[in-house]
Design an enzyme around this catalytic site. Sequence first.
Site, PDB file in Angstrom:
ATOM      1  N   ARG A  86       0.967  -1.273  -0.094  1.00 10.41           N
ATOM      2  CA  ARG A  86      -0.057  -0.115  -0.004  1.00 10.41           C
ATOM      3  C   ARG A  86       0.859   1.335   0.147  1.00 10.41           C
ATOM      4  O   ARG A  86       2.055   1.323   0.374  1.00 10.41           O
ATOM      5  CB  ARG A  86      -0.825  -0.044   1.143  1.00 10.41           C
ATOM      6  CG  ARG A  86      -2.219  -0.997   1.327  1.00 10.41           C
ATOM      7  CD  ARG A  86      -2.845  -1.139   2.535  1.00 10.41           C
ATOM      8  NE  ARG A  86      -1.999  -1.856   3.551  1.00 10.41           N
ATOM      9  CZ  ARG A  86      -2.592  -1.834   4.868  1.00 10.41           C
ATOM     10  NH1 ARG A  86      -3.786  -1.501   5.085  1.00 10.41           N
ATOM     11  NH2 ARG A  86      -1.723  -2.429   5.808  1.00 10.41           N
ATOM     12  N   MET A 140      -3.087  -7.706   6.758  1.00 12.74           N
ATOM     13  CA  MET A 140      -4.128  -8.495   5.998  1.00 12.74           C
ATOM     14  C   MET A 140      -4.242  -7.492   4.623  1.00 12.74           C
ATOM     15  O   MET A 140      -4.366  -7.929   3.391  1.00 12.74           O
ATOM     16  CB  MET A 140      -5.214  -8.839   6.498  1.00 12.74           C
ATOM     17  CG  MET A 140      -5.138  -9.981   7.358  1.00 12.74           C
ATOM     18  SD  MET A 140      -6.583 -10.662   8.179  1.00 12.74           S
ATOM     19  CE  MET A 140      -7.552 -11.141   6.708  1.00 12.74           C
ATOM     20  N   TYR A 191      -0.930   4.371  10.750  1.00 17.87           N
ATOM     21  CA  TYR A 191      -1.457   3.282  11.658  1.00 17.87           C
ATOM     22  C   TYR A 191      -0.345   3.118  12.564  1.00 17.87           C
ATOM     23  O   TYR A 191       0.948   2.961  12.226  1.00 17.87           O
ATOM     24  CB  TYR A 191      -1.810   2.109  11.076  1.00 17.87           C
ATOM     25  CG  TYR A 191      -3.263   2.199  10.186  1.00 17.87           C
ATOM     26  CD1 TYR A 191      -4.539   2.329  10.942  1.00 17.87           C
ATOM     27  CD2 TYR A 191      -3.254   1.847   9.014  1.00 17.87           C
ATOM     28  CE1 TYR A 191      -5.656   2.341  10.498  1.00 17.87           C
ATOM     29  CE2 TYR A 191      -4.307   2.064   8.152  1.00 17.87           C
ATOM     30  CZ  TYR A 191      -5.522   2.309   9.063  1.00 17.87           C
ATOM     31  OH  TYR A 191      -6.846   2.199   8.423  1.00 17.87           O
ATOM     32  N   ASP A 214      -3.287  -7.041  14.813  1.00 12.95           N
ATOM     33  CA  ASP A 214      -2.536  -5.723  15.030  1.00 12.95           C
ATOM     34  C   ASP A 214      -2.631  -5.045  16.169  1.00 12.95           C
ATOM     35  O   ASP A 214      -1.557  -4.454  16.957  1.00 12.95           O
ATOM     36  CB  ASP A 214      -3.120  -4.856  14.130  1.00 12.95           C
ATOM     37  CG  ASP A 214      -2.632  -4.793  12.638  1.00 12.95           C
ATOM     38  OD1 ASP A 214      -1.539  -5.330  12.644  1.00 12.95           O
ATOM     39  OD2 ASP A 214      -3.233  -4.561  11.712  1.00 12.95           O
ATOM     40  N   VAL A 224      -2.130 -12.873   9.963  1.00 16.39           N
ATOM     41  CA  VAL A 224      -1.171 -11.717   9.130  1.00 16.39           C
ATOM     42  C   VAL A 224      -1.491 -10.502   9.764  1.00 16.39           C
ATOM     43  O   VAL A 224      -2.586  -9.906   9.758  1.00 16.39           O
ATOM     44  CB  VAL A 224      -1.353 -11.844   7.608  1.00 16.39           C
ATOM     45  CG1 VAL A 224      -0.851 -10.829   6.830  1.00 16.39           C
ATOM     46  CG2 VAL A 224      -0.969 -13.435   7.208  1.00 16.39           C
ATOM     47  N   ALA A 225      -0.486  -9.404  10.215  1.00 14.45           N
ATOM     48  CA  ALA A 225      -0.691  -8.240  10.848  1.00 14.45           C
ATOM     49  C   ALA A 225      -1.020  -7.268   9.619  1.00 14.45           C
ATOM     50  O   ALA A 225      -1.190  -6.205  10.311  1.00 14.45           O
ATOM     51  CB  ALA A 225       0.611  -8.093  11.570  1.00 14.45           C
ATOM     52  N   HIS A 276      -0.697   1.272  15.956  1.00 14.41           N
ATOM     53  CA  HIS A 276      -1.153  -0.129  16.974  1.00 14.41           C
ATOM     54  C   HIS A 276      -0.126  -0.447  18.154  1.00 14.41           C
ATOM     55  O   HIS A 276       0.523  -1.260  17.974  1.00 14.41           O
ATOM     56  CB  HIS A 276      -1.331  -1.129  16.127  1.00 14.41           C
ATOM     57  CG  HIS A 276      -2.322  -1.156  15.098  1.00 14.41           C
ATOM     58  ND1 HIS A 276      -3.675  -1.086  15.312  1.00 14.41           N
ATOM     59  CD2 HIS A 276      -2.189  -0.815  13.477  1.00 14.41           C
ATOM     60  CE1 HIS A 276      -4.489  -1.049  14.408  1.00 14.41           C
ATOM     61  NE2 HIS A 276      -3.621  -1.175  13.213  1.00 14.41           N
ATOM     62  N   LYS A 286       1.479   1.664   7.278  1.00 13.58           N
ATOM     63  CA  LYS A 286       1.695   0.763   8.308  1.00 13.58           C
ATOM     64  C   LYS A 286       2.712   1.700   9.713  1.00 13.58           C
ATOM     65  O   LYS A 286       3.375   2.596   9.147  1.00 13.58           O
ATOM     66  CB  LYS A 286       2.360  -0.519   8.146  1.00 13.58           C
ATOM     67  CG  LYS A 286       1.410  -1.364   7.382  1.00 13.58           C
ATOM     68  CD  LYS A 286       0.211  -1.478   8.128  1.00 13.58           C
ATOM     69  CE  LYS A 286       0.634  -2.433   9.536  1.00 13.58           C
ATOM     70  NZ  LYS A 286      -0.876  -2.705  10.267  1.00 13.58           N
ATOM     71  N   SER A 312     -10.919  -2.056   7.817  1.00 16.26           N
ATOM     72  CA  SER A 312     -11.594  -3.150   8.408  1.00 16.26           C
ATOM     73  C   SER A 312     -12.431  -3.912   7.646  1.00 16.26           C
ATOM     74  O   SER A 312     -12.686  -4.914   7.662  1.00 16.26           O
ATOM     75  CB  SER A 312     -12.480  -2.540   9.608  1.00 16.26           C
ATOM     76  OG  SER A 312     -11.617  -1.990  10.657  1.00 16.26           O
ATOM     77  N   SER A 372     -22.451 -12.714  23.722  1.00 14.65           N
ATOM     78  CA  SER A 372     -21.149 -13.310  23.914  1.00 14.65           C
ATOM     79  C   SER A 372     -20.787 -13.616  25.441  1.00 14.65           C
ATOM     80  O   SER A 372     -21.013 -12.575  26.036  1.00 14.65           O
ATOM     81  CB  SER A 372     -20.104 -12.576  23.299  1.00 14.65           C
ATOM     82  OG  SER A 372     -18.569 -13.190  23.344  1.00 14.65           O
ATOM     83  N   ASP A 426     -21.537 -11.340  20.138  1.00 14.83           N
ATOM     84  CA  ASP A 426     -21.366  -9.954  20.286  1.00 14.83           C
ATOM     85  C   ASP A 426     -21.956  -9.811  21.862  1.00 14.83           C
ATOM     86  O   ASP A 426     -22.834 -10.296  22.155  1.00 14.83           O
ATOM     87  CB  ASP A 426     -21.786  -9.078  19.317  1.00 14.83           C
ATOM     88  CG  ASP A 426     -20.940  -7.684  19.473  1.00 14.83           C
ATOM     89  OD1 ASP A 426     -20.921  -7.071  20.393  1.00 14.83           O
ATOM     90  OD2 ASP A 426     -20.147  -7.284  18.594  1.00 14.83           O
ATOM     91  N   GLU A 456      -5.938   4.730  13.634  1.00 15.13           N
ATOM     92  CA  GLU A 456      -6.910   3.817  14.441  1.00 15.13           C
ATOM     93  C   GLU A 456      -7.785   4.550  15.283  1.00 15.13           C
ATOM     94  O   GLU A 456      -8.662   3.830  15.984  1.00 15.13           O
ATOM     95  CB  GLU A 456      -6.188   2.478  14.707  1.00 15.13           C
ATOM     96  CG  GLU A 456      -5.435   2.617  15.866  1.00 15.13           C
ATOM     97  CD  GLU A 456      -3.583   2.782  15.517  1.00 15.13           C
ATOM     98  OE1 GLU A 456      -2.916   2.605  16.324  1.00 15.13           O
ATOM     99  OE2 GLU A 456      -3.599   3.369  14.291  1.00 15.13           O
ATOM    100  N   ALA A 486      -7.641  -9.108  14.580  1.00 11.15           N
ATOM    101  CA  ALA A 486      -7.325  -8.371  15.710  1.00 11.15           C
ATOM    102  C   ALA A 486      -5.775  -8.534  15.918  1.00 11.15           C
ATOM    103  O   ALA A 486      -5.234  -7.910  16.919  1.00 11.15           O
ATOM    104  CB  ALA A 486      -8.134  -8.674  16.860  1.00 11.15           C
TER     105      ALA A 486
END
Length: 370
Positions: free
Chosen positions: A15, A301, A94, A270, A298-299, A96, A75, A134, A220, A198, A118, A268
Amino acid sequence: MKIGVPKEIKNHEYRVGLIPLSVAELIREGHEVLIERSAGVGAGFSDDDYRAVGASVVDTAQAVFDQSRMIVKVKEPQTVERAMLTERHLLFTYLHLAPDRPQTEELIASGACCVAYETVTDAQGRLPLLAPMSEVAGRLSVQAGAHCLERAQGGRGILLGGVAGVQRGHVLVLGGGVVGRQAIRMALGLEAQVTVLDTNLDSLRLIDQQFEGRVNTRFSTHAAVAELVQTADLVIGSVLIPGASAPKLVTEEMVKTMAPGSVLVDVAIDQGGCFATSRATTHADPTYLVHDVVHYCVANMPGAVPRTSSLALNQATLPFVKRLAGEDLEALKVDPHLRAGLAVMSGSLVSEHVADAHQLPWKTAEEMLA
């Protein structure tokens, strides 16, 4: 303002922080934009595309950092990039930070002002800069999970939609937010059996209405997760606490109860992941086995589809980039939604969630901007 866009260097990350159309908008407003050579190639944008809209193409990331006030990325900055940050930089990307103490400490030490995509909010309390990625990750999660279920990939050898006379695969989605709803949409498109968990009843009602009763909705609880994980062929982890580490909803004991060849996809990751057995992987080596269950963690995706992702991300980030470029730190003072993204500034941590995660001191954004 001078705005710099380095080439992304995370594993298989294609990206780009600014696409040519975004650059054109910034230059039209009087800003200067520097692009590292080949920064947009992975997303389908050549250096000539950037030159055509008025950007300056430079040979190295160091040149981008040396000559720019604002750095726009996708990233989190990698170790070599963090070493190039100084107190004069405004970083917008981002981050994280909650699961990443080394990055947190190095950004604090740099003295730079770091704003995280984020945690920027909007008037409705949503996360507008996280939402487009997302959406992409939610759709990719089922695509990746279906591939991992193939026997050659270590999976159970199950086709999610089944065929006539054969039971469909069961997809369990943990979390009914943006990622979860997109995963549900894709799973239903493959004609899988879908269940979503949820703790937000309004989210469950919305999903029930949106998908016209085709999704099993459950409130949940620990017991519900334990019950449903046992029968799931594919589990999508899509829970989010903005800016904080993701809660571990699936324990290792639960993973042990799953059928061999079942698949966990941790969107999730990340934020540290929501499965106790999760660890970040890359596009080059995306999966591993724990208790004979395939883990896809995969961090980055959305980096798998960089053109779609870059276009989607830019239409969300551009208004904020323009605001920061035009007003600099004043934009953070006057805009509470942009200020919510402030993570590190002038050698101080500015995030309570990150401070809690790493047991570090912090200051409020208001204190730092006063």
